[in-house]
Design a protein around this motif. Structure first.
Motif, PDB file in Angstrom:
ATOM      1  N   LEU A 253      -3.198 -12.594   2.081  1.00 52.74           N
ATOM      2  CA  LEU A 253      -3.984 -11.363   1.985  1.00 52.74           C
ATOM      3  C   LEU A 253      -5.071 -11.476   0.924  1.00 52.74           C
ATOM      4  O   LEU A 253      -6.180 -10.941   1.082  1.00 52.74           O
ATOM      5  N   ARG A 254      -4.769 -12.166  -0.150  1.00 52.63           N
ATOM      6  CA  ARG A 254      -5.778 -12.382  -1.192  1.00 52.63           C
ATOM      7  C   ARG A 254      -6.937 -13.216  -0.637  1.00 52.63           C
ATOM      8  O   ARG A 254      -8.098 -12.963  -0.947  1.00 52.63           O
ATOM      9  N   TRP A 267      -3.612  -9.964  12.410  1.00 52.49           N
ATOM     10  CA  TRP A 267      -2.798 -11.040  11.834  1.00 52.49           C
ATOM     11  C   TRP A 267      -1.475 -10.497  11.293  1.00 52.49           C
ATOM     12  O   TRP A 267      -0.420 -11.084  11.537  1.00 52.49           O
ATOM     13  N   LEU A 268      -1.501  -9.375  10.577  1.00 54.32           N
ATOM     14  CA  LEU A 268      -0.275  -8.798  10.038  1.00 54.32           C
ATOM     15  C   LEU A 268       0.662  -8.336  11.149  1.00 54.32           C
ATOM     16  O   LEU A 268       1.888  -8.418  11.010  1.00 54.32           O
ATOM     17  N   HIS A 297       2.675  -2.336   1.639  1.00 57.49           N
ATOM     18  CA  HIS A 297       2.308  -2.133   0.234  1.00 57.49           C
ATOM     19  C   HIS A 297       1.346  -3.222  -0.238  1.00 57.49           C
ATOM     20  O   HIS A 297       0.348  -2.929  -0.928  1.00 57.49           O
ATOM     21  N   LEU A 298       1.603  -4.469   0.128  1.00 59.32           N
ATOM     22  CA  LEU A 298       0.715  -5.563  -0.268  1.00 59.32           C
ATOM     23  C   LEU A 298      -0.665  -5.405   0.374  1.00 59.32           C
ATOM     24  O   LEU A 298      -1.697  -5.686  -0.263  1.00 59.32           O
ATOM     25  N   TRP A 299      -0.706  -4.948   1.608  1.00 61.00           N
ATOM     26  CA  TRP A 299      -1.998  -4.743   2.282  1.00 61.00           C
ATOM     27  C   TRP A 299      -2.769  -3.615   1.600  1.00 61.00           C
ATOM     28  O   TRP A 299      -3.981  -3.711   1.399  1.00 61.00           O
ATOM     29  N   HIS A 300      -2.055  -2.559   1.213  1.00 59.98           N
ATOM     30  CA  HIS A 300      -2.697  -1.453   0.512  1.00 59.98           C
ATOM     31  C   HIS A 300      -3.307  -1.923  -0.810  1.00 59.98           C
ATOM     32  O   HIS A 300      -4.448  -1.554  -1.159  1.00 59.98           O
TER      33      HIS A 300
END
Length: 343
Positions: A253-254, A267-268, A297-300
Motif C-alpha cells: 500500500l505504501r 488489488w485489495l 484500516h491500513l488502506w485508510h
C-alpha cells in the motif's frame, strides 16, 4: 531455475508419472496430487481427531526436506516402479543439473531441483517409500490403539490413542529417517496431549490448557461445541502468518499510495478474497473479520497520507471498504459434511 524447455519436458513427464503413481500412493497422502488440496488434508485431520480415539498428537517436522533428499535412494525408488531407463536417465539429469550462480556451476549431491515441476512428485515418491508404506505396516503390526496419519508433502501429523505407541513410533521413525539421510527437526517435532480428555487431564495435573499445533496455515485448538459442550477442534489462522500478510499489504500500500483508488481497490479485493477463500473455515470467522478490518484500516491510513490535508472521513472509509473488500464469511463446510460427500 529450469529453462522453458526443461519445464515443458518436466510437466509432460509428471503428467505421465502421476497416472502411474496415483495407483500406488496411499489415501492419507494429500500433497501435490491431482484432485487433492490442503483443505482435503485439513478435513481428514479434523475428521480423524473427532471420530477416532486420539489422545496424543505427534507433530512431525523434517529438517530441510527438499534440500536433503538422497539422489541414490530416489533413483532406486523410481526404478522400482519405472522400467523405462530413458525416463530414469532424464530424472537423473534433472537431479544432477546443479546450480548456476554468477556463471559458475555447482553440482549438488542431494535435494530436488528448485522451481521444477518434477520436484513435488519426486518428493512424494521419496516419502511414499520412506514413510507412507512403512507407517502403514507399523500401524497394522505394532499399534495397540487407534492411529491416524495425515501427510501433505513434508508436513505430517499423526494421532495416537496410546502414549506409549506415540513414543515408540517417534523413536523408530527417527531411526528409519537416518537410514534414508533424513532428520527430524529436534525442536519442531513434538508430542502433545490433544483430544477430548486432554483439558480435564491437564487440569488435574495442574498443567494448564492443552497445547496447540499448526498444520497448513491453521492453529488447531482443543475446544467445545456451544450446542452440547462436546469436544471439537477449533481451527484459527496462525497468528504469525496473519501478521506477515498484513505487513506485506502495508508495504505494498505504501508503494501504491498515489495510484487511483479503483486500481488499489481491485488489488485489495483480490488479496482479501483469496485470504477468505483459503482461511474461511468454520470456527475461524473471528480471524477473518480481524484481517478484513486491519486491511481496511491500513488502506485508510495510506489514503490519509496522500497529502497534508487528505484526511479520509470515517463515513467515506466505510463506503470504500464495503465497496471493494469482500465480506468476511465462512466459505467452507464442516469437514465431516464435506468428507462424507467425497467418500
Amino acid at each position: 531455475m529450469p529453462v522453458l524447455e526443461d519445464k515443458i519436458v518436466q510437466r509432460a513427464t509428471v503428467d505421465v508419472l502421476n497416472a502411474i503413481y496415483e495407483t500406488d500412493f496411499l489415501g492419507f497422502s494429500y500433497g501435490f496430487r491431482p484432485g487433492r488440496s490442503q483443505h482435503h488434508a485439513l478435513d481428514a485431520l479434523y475428521t480423524g481427531l473427532l471420530t477416532k480415539k486420539v489422545n496424543w498428537v505427534l507433530d512431525i517436522d523434517i529438517r530441510a526436506f527438499f534440500d536433503t533428499i538422497d539422489h541414490g535412494w530416489l533413483v532406486q525408488f523410481v526404478e522400482h516402479r519405472i522400467a523405462d531407463q530413458r525416463v530414469v536417465r532424464l530424472i537423473q539429469k534433472w537431479l544432477n543439473a546443479g546450480v548456476l550462480e554468477e556463471g559458475k556451476r555447482t553440482r549438488v549431491e542431494e535435494g530436488t531441483p528448485q522451481g521444477g515441476s518434477a520436484s513435488p512428485l519426486l518428493a512424494n515418491i521419496y516419502l511414499h517409500y520412506v514413510f507412507d508404506l512403512w507407517v502403514q505396516a507399523w500401524r497394522q503390526k505394532h499399534a495397540t490403539g487407534d492411529v491416524i496419519v495425515v501427510r501433505f508433502a513434508d508436513d505430517i501429523v499423526l494421532g495416537f490413542q496410546v502414549k506409549s505407541d506415540a513414543e515408540r513410533f517417534w523413536a523408530e521413525l527417527a531411526e528409519r529417517f537416518r537410514r534414508f539421510r533424513l532428520e527430524l527437526h529436534p525442536e519442531k517435532t513434538r508430542l502433545l496431549e490433544f483430544g477430548p480428555y486432554a483439558a480435564d487431564n491437564r487440569r488435574r495435573r495442574g498443567d494448564g490448557k492443552p497445547e496447540t499445533f499448526n498444520f497448513l496455515g491453521f492453529t488447531h485448538i482443543c475446544g467445545k461445541k456451544r450446542s452440547n459442550g462436546r469436544f471439537t477442534v477449533r481451527r484459527q489462522t496462525i497468528r504469525k502468518r496473519l501478521q506477515a500478510k498484513l505487513s506485506a499489504v502495508k508495504t505494498e500500500l505504501r508503494r501504491r499510495m498515489h495510484d487511483p483508488i479503483p486500481a488499489v481497490g481491485t488489488w485489495l479485493r483480490a488479496v482479501v478474497g483469496g485470504h477468505i477463500r483459503y482461511y474461511g473455515v468454520p470456527t475461524n470467522s473471528h480471524a477473518l473479520h480481524i484481517f478484513r478490518f486491519q486491511v481496511g484500516h491500513l488502506w485508510h491510513r495510506s489514503l490519509s497520507r496522500r497529502s497534508q490535508n487528505g484526511r479520509i472521513r470515517w463515513d467515506r472509509r466505510r463506503r470504500l471498504i464495503d465497496r471493494w473488500l469482500p465480506p468476511a464469511r465462512v466459505c467452507h463446510p464442516y469437514p465431516l459434511r464435506r468428507l462424507g460427500v467425497i467418500t
